[in-house]
Design a protein around this motif. Sequence first.
Motif, short mmCIF file in Angstrom:
data_model
loop_
_atom_site.label_atom_id
_atom_site.label_comp_id
_atom_site.label_asym_id
_atom_site.label_seq_id
_atom_site.Cartn_x
_atom_site.Cartn_y
_atom_site.Cartn_z
N GLN A 248 0.94 -1.15 0.10
CA GLN A 248 0.03 -0.11 -0.11
C GLN A 248 0.87 1.20 -0.22
O GLN A 248 0.60 2.11 -0.73
CB GLN A 248 -0.87 0.11 1.25
N MET A 249 1.96 1.28 0.78
CA MET A 249 2.76 2.42 1.03
C MET A 249 3.53 2.69 -0.47
O MET A 249 3.65 3.64 -0.89
CB MET A 249 3.68 2.33 1.96
N ILE A 250 4.09 1.66 -1.00
CA ILE A 250 5.02 1.96 -2.22
C ILE A 250 3.93 2.37 -3.27
O ILE A 250 4.36 3.20 -4.42
CB ILE A 250 5.74 0.82 -2.56
N SER A 251 2.73 1.85 -3.39
CA SER A 251 1.89 2.52 -4.42
C SER A 251 1.67 3.68 -4.14
O SER A 251 1.47 4.63 -5.16
CB SER A 251 0.37 1.61 -4.08
N VAL A 252 1.40 4.21 -2.92
CA VAL A 252 1.06 5.68 -2.91
C VAL A 252 2.42 6.56 -3.21
O VAL A 252 2.25 7.60 -3.89
CB VAL A 252 0.69 6.10 -1.38
N LEU A 253 3.43 5.98 -2.68
CA LEU A 253 4.77 6.84 -2.96
C LEU A 253 5.19 6.74 -4.56
O LEU A 253 5.62 7.78 -4.94
CB LEU A 253 5.74 6.29 -2.24
N LYS A 254 5.09 5.61 -5.05
CA LYS A 254 5.14 5.71 -6.71
C LYS A 254 4.40 6.95 -7.24
O LYS A 254 4.90 7.43 -8.31
CB LYS A 254 5.00 4.40 -7.17
N ALA A 255 3.25 6.68 -6.93
CA ALA A 255 2.33 7.72 -7.53
C ALA A 255 2.72 9.22 -7.28
O ALA A 255 2.58 10.02 -8.13
CB ALA A 255 0.77 7.67 -7.24
N GLU A 256 3.08 9.48 -6.14
CA GLU A 256 3.37 10.87 -5.50
C GLU A 256 4.76 11.14 -6.33
O GLU A 256 4.94 12.41 -6.93
CB GLU A 256 3.53 10.84 -4.18
N LEU A 257 5.69 10.49 -6.54
CA LEU A 257 6.90 10.75 -7.00
C LEU A 257 6.95 10.98 -8.73
O LEU A 257 7.64 11.76 -9.02
CB LEU A 257 7.95 9.52 -6.69
N HIS A 258 6.13 10.20 -9.06
CA HIS A 258 5.65 10.37 -10.55
C HIS A 258 5.27 11.78 -10.98
O HIS A 258 5.35 12.44 -11.91
CB HIS A 258 4.93 9.02 -10.94
N GLN A 259 4.07 11.81 -10.18
CA GLN A 259 3.07 13.07 -10.07
C GLN A 259 4.01 14.54 -9.89
O GLN A 259 3.97 15.34 -10.76
CB GLN A 259 2.02 13.18 -9.27
N LEU A 260 4.89 14.40 -8.90
CA LEU A 260 5.79 15.55 -8.56
C LEU A 260 7.01 15.54 -9.29
O LEU A 260 7.92 16.44 -9.13
CB LEU A 260 5.78 15.65 -7.16
N LYS A 261 7.33 14.54 -10.20
CA LYS A 261 8.66 14.47 -11.10
C LYS A 261 9.73 14.61 -10.11
O LYS A 261 10.76 15.47 -10.37
CB LYS A 261 8.62 15.60 -11.95
N ALA A 262 9.82 13.92 -8.98
CA ALA A 262 11.11 13.98 -7.79
C ALA A 262 11.98 13.32 -8.18
O ALA A 262 11.99 11.78 -8.83
CB ALA A 262 10.50 13.51 -6.66
N ASP A 263 13.27 13.35 -7.99
CA ASP A 263 14.36 12.56 -8.26
C ASP A 263 14.56 11.60 -7.03
O ASP A 263 15.31 10.61 -7.46
CB ASP A 263 15.56 13.51 -8.26
N ALA A 264 14.14 11.82 -5.76
CA ALA A 264 14.60 11.11 -4.59
C ALA A 264 13.49 10.98 -3.61
O ALA A 264 12.73 12.09 -3.70
CB ALA A 264 15.92 11.17 -4.30
N VAL A 265 13.72 10.40 -2.48
CA VAL A 265 12.64 10.67 -1.45
C VAL A 265 13.65 10.38 -0.32
O VAL A 265 14.53 9.50 0.04
CB VAL A 265 11.34 9.60 -1.51
N ALA A 266 13.36 11.06 0.81
CA ALA A 266 13.87 10.96 2.03
C ALA A 266 12.70 10.73 3.05
O ALA A 266 12.00 11.60 3.32
CB ALA A 266 14.89 12.42 2.38
N VAL A 267 13.06 9.49 3.79
CA VAL A 267 11.78 9.13 4.60
C VAL A 267 12.05 9.14 6.14
O VAL A 267 13.15 8.74 6.59
CB VAL A 267 11.56 7.70 4.17
N ARG A 268 10.98 9.69 6.90
CA ARG A 268 11.27 9.73 8.33
C ARG A 268 10.79 8.30 8.66
O ARG A 268 9.51 8.10 8.76
CB ARG A 268 10.41 10.76 8.91
N CYS A 269 11.83 7.44 8.98
CA CYS A 269 11.35 6.05 8.94
C CYS A 269 10.98 5.42 10.29
O CYS A 269 10.58 4.11 10.55
CB CYS A 269 12.63 4.91 8.20
N TRP A 270 11.16 6.31 11.34
CA TRP A 270 10.69 5.86 12.67
C TRP A 270 10.56 6.95 13.53
O TRP A 270 10.99 8.08 13.32
CB TRP A 270 12.06 5.11 13.12
N PRO A 271 9.83 7.04 14.66
CA PRO A 271 9.15 5.84 14.93
C PRO A 271 7.73 5.72 14.56
O PRO A 271 7.09 4.65 14.80
CB PRO A 271 9.19 6.07 16.86
N GLU A 272 7.02 6.82 13.89
CA GLU A 272 5.76 6.75 13.61
C GLU A 272 5.40 5.49 12.36
O GLU A 272 4.29 4.96 12.44
CB GLU A 272 5.14 7.94 12.73
N PHE A 273 6.40 4.92 11.59
CA PHE A 273 6.10 4.00 10.84
C PHE A 273 5.62 2.65 11.47
O PHE A 273 4.90 2.04 11.15
CB PHE A 273 7.29 3.62 9.86
#
Length: 460
Positions: A248-273
């Motif tokens: 579910q998460m990668i589906s959302v992020l793929k769509a966001e990255l494509h729409q925003l034409k982003a080069d990369a993503v930096a994720v707050r991977c803890w603790p909330e995940f």
Amino acid sequence: MSVDTQTQVKNAASQLSVGYVSFGRATFDIEAANQLSAESREVLKRQPNQWHFIDSLVVDPQSAEAAAQQLSGKIDVLLCQFTTFVDARYIDILASELKVPCILWAIREPNQKFGERLSLNSLTGANAAGQRLRNMGIPFRLVYGNADEPSFEDSLQVALRFWAAWRKLQQFHVITLGDAPEGFFFSQPSASVCRQLGIDITHLDLNDTFQRAASVSETVSDVEIEQIKQQVRAIEHLPPESVKKFAQMISVLKAELHQLKADAVAVRCWPEFFTEFGAAACSTISALTDTGIMGSCEADVLGSLSMDVLYQLTGSPAYLGDLVEVREEEGAVVFWHCGAGAFSLARNDTGAVAGKHPNREIGFTLEFGLKPGRISLLRIGEDQGGQVRALIGSGEVLDVPQRFRGTSACVRLDGDADVAKRVVNVMEAGFEPHYAFAYGDAVEELARVLTLMKIPVTRF
């Protein structure tokens, strides 16, 4: 999943829009020049870049001006082929109008008989053009050889990858998913550094992204799950809910990255995940990185840029890790992270294995030691005065088993200096505790592109 290095490299450089012009002069063998130009265009069309060809030879200032107008505003790099010698007026006209980096292409002299006429004199034309570009302040690279030579294609790819990395150091769009964890001051660059590097940051709210991920349908998430089963082992041993949340998460992020034409993503991977979403971010970061969208842990923006520059230069998905151990007996250091790493970087004998986070015992993360091979290392960072600086190095990932739970690599650094002292020097210099590396010998290219950008370089 194995890495097809050549395919990866081409994908990394294919983002560039490249213009092609060929210069010729009638007092040389113009018939051969026209034939060489036509043959070269056919070879170049097989390259994955977006090409803009000027089909006719540029033979005078008027045709140079016409070519400049045709290419203006459309290209990132200009490839200039010297089918014969020409003077520097033509490159001056094109460079003044286009203001993009150039690749000067000199071809081999075809006349191999001694004592006869020099039929093309291509190399001198490229030499004159390089001197003019240097004085104009236009950056350029030189490649030498004929289009049908395998080594020429390699040289051209190196040059194109170089300009792709150079562009990222001036124009980089990164998505931050959440803020940096508390105390990770280095993860968010200062406004000064963002201006120096042209970094454009788009922020996504963490809780909003969690909600959108939770609403992804099973039809969509099942596609991602089936794909991941082909790439990662032992998925079936994990709680199905953690695998579903990954999908579910990668589906959302793929769509966001494509729409925003982003080069990369930096994720707050803890603790909330872990505490709010109920799954590890590691697998999402790993999967994106494996596709060529570099993903960094702990919302490390300059870490993601370091990864992407390495990807542009090598074509290899980059790894971002903490420096956690010095092994003096092997002249090596260990880089580790708690579960992130592109699937294709795993050792062949184990592959990428799904697991649970070593501290949280929540899935899914990646479990593997990185495969042996040559690597180039980069950390783009910030000094105490708010200026950009970089650490570079090279070495060999040793053929040893996984060192710690998560993903890890034991790297023997090049050079004879004491490895423990080198680590002390790097840490006392205040470099950030995330280090990126990618497979391939690109350290000299790294040094060259950073020098071109006037970024001070420290060698590991």
